[in-house]
Design a protein around this motif. Sequence first.
Motif, PDB file in Angstrom:
ATOM      1  N   ALA A  66      31.471  48.435  40.125  1.00  0.00           N
ATOM      2  CA  ALA A  66      31.927  49.563  40.944  1.00  0.00           C
ATOM      3  C   ALA A  66      33.374  49.935  40.667  1.00  0.00           C
ATOM      4  CB  ALA A  66      31.750  49.222  42.428  1.00  0.00           C
ATOM      5  N   GLU A  67      34.051  49.215  39.763  1.00  0.00           N
ATOM      6  CA  GLU A  67      35.434  49.544  39.404  1.00  0.00           C
ATOM      7  C   GLU A  67      35.419  50.708  38.419  1.00  0.00           C
ATOM      8  OE1 GLU A  67      38.589  50.366  39.462  1.00  0.00           O
ATOM      9  OE2 GLU A  67      38.971  48.309  40.186  1.00  0.00           O
ATOM     10  N   THR A  68      35.932  51.867  38.862  1.00  0.00           N
ATOM     11  CA  THR A  68      35.920  53.073  38.025  1.00  0.00           C
ATOM     12  C   THR A  68      37.239  53.314  37.306  1.00  0.00           C
ATOM     13  OG1 THR A  68      36.555  54.440  39.931  1.00  0.00           O
ATOM     14  CG2 THR A  68      34.191  54.167  39.482  1.00  0.00           C
ATOM     15  N   ARG A  69      38.245  52.486  37.577  1.00  0.00           N
ATOM     16  CA  ARG A  69      39.514  52.590  36.857  1.00  0.00           C
ATOM     17  C   ARG A  69      39.433  51.805  35.555  1.00  0.00           C
ATOM     18  NH1 ARG A  69      42.906  50.517  41.932  1.00  0.00           N
ATOM     19  NH2 ARG A  69      41.009  49.215  41.943  1.00  0.00           N
ATOM     20  N   LEU A  74      34.122  39.105  40.378  1.00  0.00           N
ATOM     21  CA  LEU A  74      35.057  39.170  39.263  1.00  0.00           C
ATOM     22  C   LEU A  74      36.467  39.430  39.770  1.00  0.00           C
ATOM     23  CD1 LEU A  74      32.962  41.436  36.857  1.00  0.00           C
ATOM     24  CD2 LEU A  74      33.182  38.939  36.814  1.00  0.00           C
ATOM     25  N   VAL A  75      37.440  38.823  39.102  1.00  0.00           N
ATOM     26  CA  VAL A  75      38.858  39.027  39.404  1.00  0.00           C
ATOM     27  C   VAL A  75      39.528  39.528  38.136  1.00  0.00           C
ATOM     28  CG1 VAL A  75      41.006  37.946  40.182  1.00  0.00           C
ATOM     29  CG2 VAL A  75      38.800  37.170  41.102  1.00  0.00           C
ATOM     30  N   TYR A  76      40.381  40.539  38.275  1.00  0.00           N
ATOM     31  CA  TYR A  76      41.001  41.163  37.107  1.00  0.00           C
ATOM     32  C   TYR A  76      42.309  41.816  37.532  1.00  0.00           C
ATOM     33  CZ  TYR A  76      38.627  44.988  39.447  1.00  0.00           C
ATOM     34  OH  TYR A  76      38.178  45.874  40.408  1.00  0.00           O
ATOM     35  N   ALA A  77      43.158  42.096  36.547  1.00  0.00           N
ATOM     36  CA  ALA A  77      44.466  42.681  36.824  1.00  0.00           C
ATOM     37  C   ALA A  77      44.462  44.175  36.544  1.00  0.00           C
ATOM     38  CB  ALA A  77      45.539  42.006  35.980  1.00  0.00           C
ATOM     39  N   LEU A  78      45.170  44.900  37.379  1.00  0.00           N
ATOM     40  CA  LEU A  78      45.454  46.315  37.175  1.00  0.00           C
ATOM     41  C   LEU A  78      46.954  46.528  37.378  1.00  0.00           C
ATOM     42  CD1 LEU A  78      42.533  48.070  39.114  1.00  0.00           C
ATOM     43  CD2 LEU A  78      42.846  47.982  36.635  1.00  0.00           C
ATOM     44  N   PRO A  79      47.521  47.564  36.784  1.00  0.00           N
ATOM     45  CA  PRO A  79      48.952  47.810  36.974  1.00  0.00           C
ATOM     46  C   PRO A  79      49.315  47.927  38.451  1.00  0.00           C
ATOM     47  CG  PRO A  79      48.094  49.191  35.218  1.00  0.00           C
ATOM     48  CD  PRO A  79      46.903  48.540  35.867  1.00  0.00           C
ATOM     49  N   TRP A 116      42.668  42.256  41.505  1.00  0.00           N
ATOM     50  CA  TRP A 116      41.608  42.932  42.246  1.00  0.00           C
ATOM     51  C   TRP A 116      40.307  42.163  42.075  1.00  0.00           C
ATOM     52  CZ3 TRP A 116      41.960  47.776  44.879  1.00  0.00           C
ATOM     53  CH2 TRP A 116      43.238  48.354  44.845  1.00  0.00           C
ATOM     54  N   THR A 117      39.374  42.387  43.013  1.00  0.00           N
ATOM     55  CA  THR A 117      38.042  41.797  42.902  1.00  0.00           C
ATOM     56  C   THR A 117      36.998  42.906  42.992  1.00  0.00           C
ATOM     57  OG1 THR A 117      37.684  41.462  45.286  1.00  0.00           O
ATOM     58  CG2 THR A 117      38.846  39.719  44.080  1.00  0.00           C
ATOM     59  N   VAL A 118      35.815  42.620  42.418  1.00  0.00           N
ATOM     60  CA  VAL A 118      34.686  43.529  42.524  1.00  0.00           C
ATOM     61  C   VAL A 118      33.416  42.702  42.335  1.00  0.00           C
ATOM     62  CG1 VAL A 118      34.486  44.149  40.056  1.00  0.00           C
ATOM     63  CG2 VAL A 118      33.868  45.834  41.813  1.00  0.00           C
ATOM     64  N   PRO A 119      32.331  43.024  43.031  1.00  0.00           N
ATOM     65  CA  PRO A 119      31.075  42.299  42.817  1.00  0.00           C
ATOM     66  C   PRO A 119      30.567  42.476  41.389  1.00  0.00           C
ATOM     67  CG  PRO A 119      31.011  43.482  44.902  1.00  0.00           C
ATOM     68  CD  PRO A 119      32.240  43.952  44.181  1.00  0.00           C
ATOM     69  N   ALA A 120      29.951  41.440  40.846  1.00  0.00           N
ATOM     70  CA  ALA A 120      29.475  41.477  39.463  1.00  0.00           C
ATOM     71  C   ALA A 120      28.159  42.213  39.304  1.00  0.00           C
ATOM     72  CB  ALA A 120      29.332  40.052  38.932  1.00  0.00           C
ATOM     73  N   ASP A 121      27.461  42.474  40.402  1.00  0.00           N
ATOM     74  CA  ASP A 121      26.125  43.078  40.294  1.00  0.00           C
ATOM     75  C   ASP A 121      26.133  44.595  40.400  1.00  0.00           C
ATOM     76  OD1 ASP A 121      26.671  43.475  42.975  1.00  0.00           O
ATOM     77  OD2 ASP A 121      24.975  42.298  43.727  1.00  0.00           O
ATOM     78  N   GLY A 122      27.316  45.209  40.409  1.00  0.00           N
ATOM     79  CA  GLY A 122      27.411  46.668  40.488  1.00  0.00           C
ATOM     80  C   GLY A 122      27.477  47.210  41.892  1.00  0.00           C
ATOM     81  N   PRO A 140      35.784  47.897  44.723  1.00  0.00           N
ATOM     82  CA  PRO A 140      36.945  47.055  44.381  1.00  0.00           C
ATOM     83  C   PRO A 140      37.790  46.767  45.618  1.00  0.00           C
ATOM     84  CG  PRO A 140      36.739  48.908  42.864  1.00  0.00           C
ATOM     85  CD  PRO A 140      35.809  49.180  44.001  1.00  0.00           C
ATOM     86  N   ALA A 141      38.411  45.595  45.638  1.00  0.00           N
ATOM     87  CA  ALA A 141      39.300  45.216  46.735  1.00  0.00           C
ATOM     88  C   ALA A 141      40.516  44.515  46.154  1.00  0.00           C
ATOM     89  CB  ALA A 141      38.581  44.300  47.718  1.00  0.00           C
ATOM     90  N   ARG A 142      41.672  44.842  46.682  1.00  0.00           N
ATOM     91  CA  ARG A 142      42.907  44.213  46.218  1.00  0.00           C
ATOM     92  C   ARG A 142      42.973  42.786  46.747  1.00  0.00           C
ATOM     93  NH1 ARG A 142      48.356  44.102  48.050  1.00  0.00           N
ATOM     94  NH2 ARG A 142      49.936  44.313  46.413  1.00  0.00           N
TER      95      ARG A 142
END
Length: 339
Positions: A285-288, A302-307, A315-321, A325-327
Amino acid sequence: MTRRARLTVLLVTLLLLAGVGTASVLRAADRAHRRDQAQPGGPVVAVGAVSLRPAARTLVFRSTAWGPHRDELSTVPADRPGDDRTAAGVRCDRFYAAAGTGICLRAKPGAVQDSYQAVVLDAGLHDLKAFPLAGIPSRSRVSPSGHLAAWTVFTSGDNYGSLNFSTRTSIVDTRDWRLEENLESFTVLKDGQPYHAQDINVWGVTFADDTAFYATVASGGQTWLVRGDLGARTLTTLHGNVECPSLSPDGTRIAYKHRVAGATNDVPWLLYVLDLRTGTETATAETRGVDDQAVWSDDHTLVYALPGDYGADLWTVPADGSGAPARLLGAALAPAYLG
């Protein structure tokens, strides 16, 4: 009142005023110190003990909060990421850890210019062994056992956006310090046949165990997910358009950067998940645009970095779509879940 009594009163008054002034200065200095570490309204960071074998589950990361502990490895409880941070006093550009072993990619100051090195750390974040790097730090990972550490550097260029770059990826066995200095020396198997090209690049290792791993191979303007075999020294292509893979804890899925046609060269990827059994691709669901090697906090997230305002936010987002996203954590990158 005698002259002596008046002098005594005056002296006591001066001492009291000096004490009040000193206390005010100290309180102001303490407030300024805390603001310096967290300004404005950010996390409070303080030096303390950081272990790669914690008693409870923790999140270790590079803190980018302003202040004297900027870029130091720091930790918070995994279930309370908003708590005050404990900084280790160890600075890393890139970091990862597992099973009490850490890999820290960092600058080494020089008389003319800085160089870079990969440093294997023990559970107490003490240096065990350092390896000179041939370029700018990019990615790092440790196998689930802690026996293997991998890193990728840019030897030319400094980003993955245009594919106009060159990388070098290495793997070291921390038990005997045997080093595979450049995975490009492995045999690439594409469609069951050896593949040869001058422009092969390998990056973004993620370990399954102490023999098998996954990575990205690029050549001729294309990228593939490959399964690596350390014993056989092979890289076998599995799936196209996969960059910076990250294997799920249960070993069934790969989170990765999926290059989107027509996107800008700066950040042309969306975060996807590949089912290794079925080959099914799922967009999160992360569109950025995401330019990071994601980390799995568990089998579902999933955990990942954004500027962010201070370099990067996690940020986090579910892996199943599903979901959104949540900070997770501000002023942070290069996360590793331990314990």
